[in-house]
Design a protein around this motif. Structure first.
Motif, PDB file in Angstrom:
ATOM      1  N   GLU A   1      39.641  35.102  43.567  1.00  0.00           N
ATOM      2  CA  GLU A   1      38.543  34.284  44.072  1.00  0.00           C
ATOM      3  C   GLU A   1      38.318  34.508  45.560  1.00  0.00           C
ATOM      4  O   GLU A   1      37.179  34.523  46.039  1.00  0.00           O
ATOM      5  CB  GLU A   1      38.831  32.803  43.804  1.00  0.00           C
TER       6      GLU A   1
ATOM      7  N   GLY B   1      28.892  42.618  42.419  1.00  0.00           N
ATOM      8  CA  GLY B   1      30.183  42.862  43.050  1.00  0.00           C
ATOM      9  C   GLY B   1      30.335  44.301  43.485  1.00  0.00           C
ATOM     10  O   GLY B   1      29.461  45.150  43.240  1.00  0.00           O
TER      11      GLY B   1
ATOM     12  N   TRP C   1      28.755  38.773  39.352  1.00  0.00           N
ATOM     13  CA  TRP C   1      29.338  37.447  39.435  1.00  0.00           C
ATOM     14  C   TRP C   1      28.245  36.391  39.381  1.00  0.00           C
ATOM     15  O   TRP C   1      27.099  36.649  39.759  1.00  0.00           O
ATOM     16  CB  TRP C   1      30.112  37.291  40.745  1.00  0.00           C
TER      17      TRP C   1
ATOM     18  N   ARG D   1      36.488  37.761  45.999  1.00  0.00           N
ATOM     19  CA  ARG D   1      35.099  37.560  45.549  1.00  0.00           C
ATOM     20  C   ARG D   1      34.289  36.816  46.609  1.00  0.00           C
ATOM     21  O   ARG D   1      33.172  37.218  46.953  1.00  0.00           O
ATOM     22  CB  ARG D   1      35.115  36.768  44.229  1.00  0.00           C
TER      23      ARG D   1
END
Length: 339
Positions: A297, A252, A258, A300
């Motif tokens: 999310e 990340g 992740w 991400r």
């Protein structure tokens, strides 16, 4: 009879907690409830009978998932057990080990042990398999005599649908290779356990479902963390995609790492199975609100898509109802199998 491995302490706690929800006739009458009140509670549904002399409240039953409901029935049957050399097996051992009963219809409590033949005899919610259970296939989990993890998986992957079997086999492999340690997966432990299971299968030529069991033992992967992920990868292969990488690490923007559920390397894409709990379960939310979790999310996903220059597709339980449903979801994003 040996106890389950120390790494299964969380299973003992879960069984002990479930056991406290069972109310016996003796306990209810001793608390001042009259026999007529007990019968009335059963008639109007405030209590549910699990086994002779064992009950559970409507609230505890309705809030329980399928696995806990079956475990309640197993524990109630265990209270009535009068010794002998039988052990709980099949689905009943599976729930003691904490394995999922994904897409399995409700079943009676299963026991196994020597009798005159291998016939299952349903009676009072019980099904007995009159088959030999070797000493090494017997364990005790929180006082509950069960088949070993390997024997349980062997019994189940031969007799259940491929979807139910892969979810159970993956969960068992995860128990062996990861246990309670998130983020660490012991490939050597997984390979050793797989080899032992395949050896058992090889010694069972001609047994029911042995071809499916052999395929599933080779296919099982404990990196699939949910039944929906297990069935997703089964369907991906059936649809013609290459076997995906699972829990793929990705760096990340702030040094964090992740894990992406599926690396669909043959088609240059990422895939994620979204269970509802990701946005509703307090343990998974970790102090965030559902809206905050959704935004997290999104950020991400944007980062992964931008840095990797790969497509990113999400799907949920409704998209793994069948292989065709998953194929339709993927094709709507232009993701098609190469085979």
């Amino acid at each position: 009879m040996p106890r389950a491995p120390h790494g299964h302490d969380h299973g003992r706690v879960r069984i002990d907690e479930t056991r406290t929800k069972i109310l016996t006739r003796h306990e209810l009458l001793a608390s001042g409830i009259r026999e007529s009140q007990l019968k009335r509670s059963l008639r109007d549904g405030r209590l549910r009978r699990l086994h002779t002399g064992a009950f559970v409240t409507r609230q505890d039953w309705e809030s329980a998932r399928a696995e806990e409901r079956h475990l309640l029935a197993v524990l109630a049957a265990d209270r009535a057990r009068k010794g002998g050399d039988v052990v709980f097996s099949h689905a009943s051992a599976a729930v003691a080990w904490g394995l999922p009963l994904f897409r399995m219809p409700p079943s009676p409590v299963h026991t196994s042990g020597p009798r005159t033949d291998g016939v299952v005899r349903p009676k009072a919610g019980l099904a007995h398999h009159a088959v030999a259970v070797d000493d090494e296939d017997r364990v005790v989990i929180a006082g509950l005599p069960c088949t070993s993890l390997e024997r349980t998986v062997y019994d189940m992957i031969r007799t259940q649908s491929k979807e139910a079997a892969v979810a159970l086999a993956d969960a068992a492999m995860r128990l062996v290779a990861a246990g309670s340690r998130r983020g660490r997966y012991d490939d050597d432990a997984a390979d050793a356990w797989r080899a032992s299971l395949l050896g058992r299968i090889a010694r069972s030529v001609g047994a029911r479902g042995i071809r499916q069991a052999r395929w599933l033992a080779r296919f099982a992967d404990g990196r699939a963390e949910l039944p929906g992920e297990s069935v997703s990868r089964l369907y991906l292969v059936e649809l013609g995609f290459a076997a995906p990488r699972l829990q793929v690490p990705f760096d990340g923007p702030n040094g964090e790492q992740w894990l992406i559920d599926f690396g669909l390397d043959d088609v240059g894409a990422w895939g994620e199975f979204d269970g509802v709990g990701k946005y509703t379960d307090p343990d998974l939310l970790d102090g965030r609100t559902p809206d905050q979790a959704i935004m997290r999310e999104k950020h991400r996903e944007d980062w992964i898509r931008g840095r990797s220059q790969r497509r990113f597709v999400r799907w949920g339980m409704q998209h793994v109802a069948t292989a065709e449903a998953l194929g339709s979801r993927l094709s709507s994003f232009g993701i098609l199998p190469t085979r």
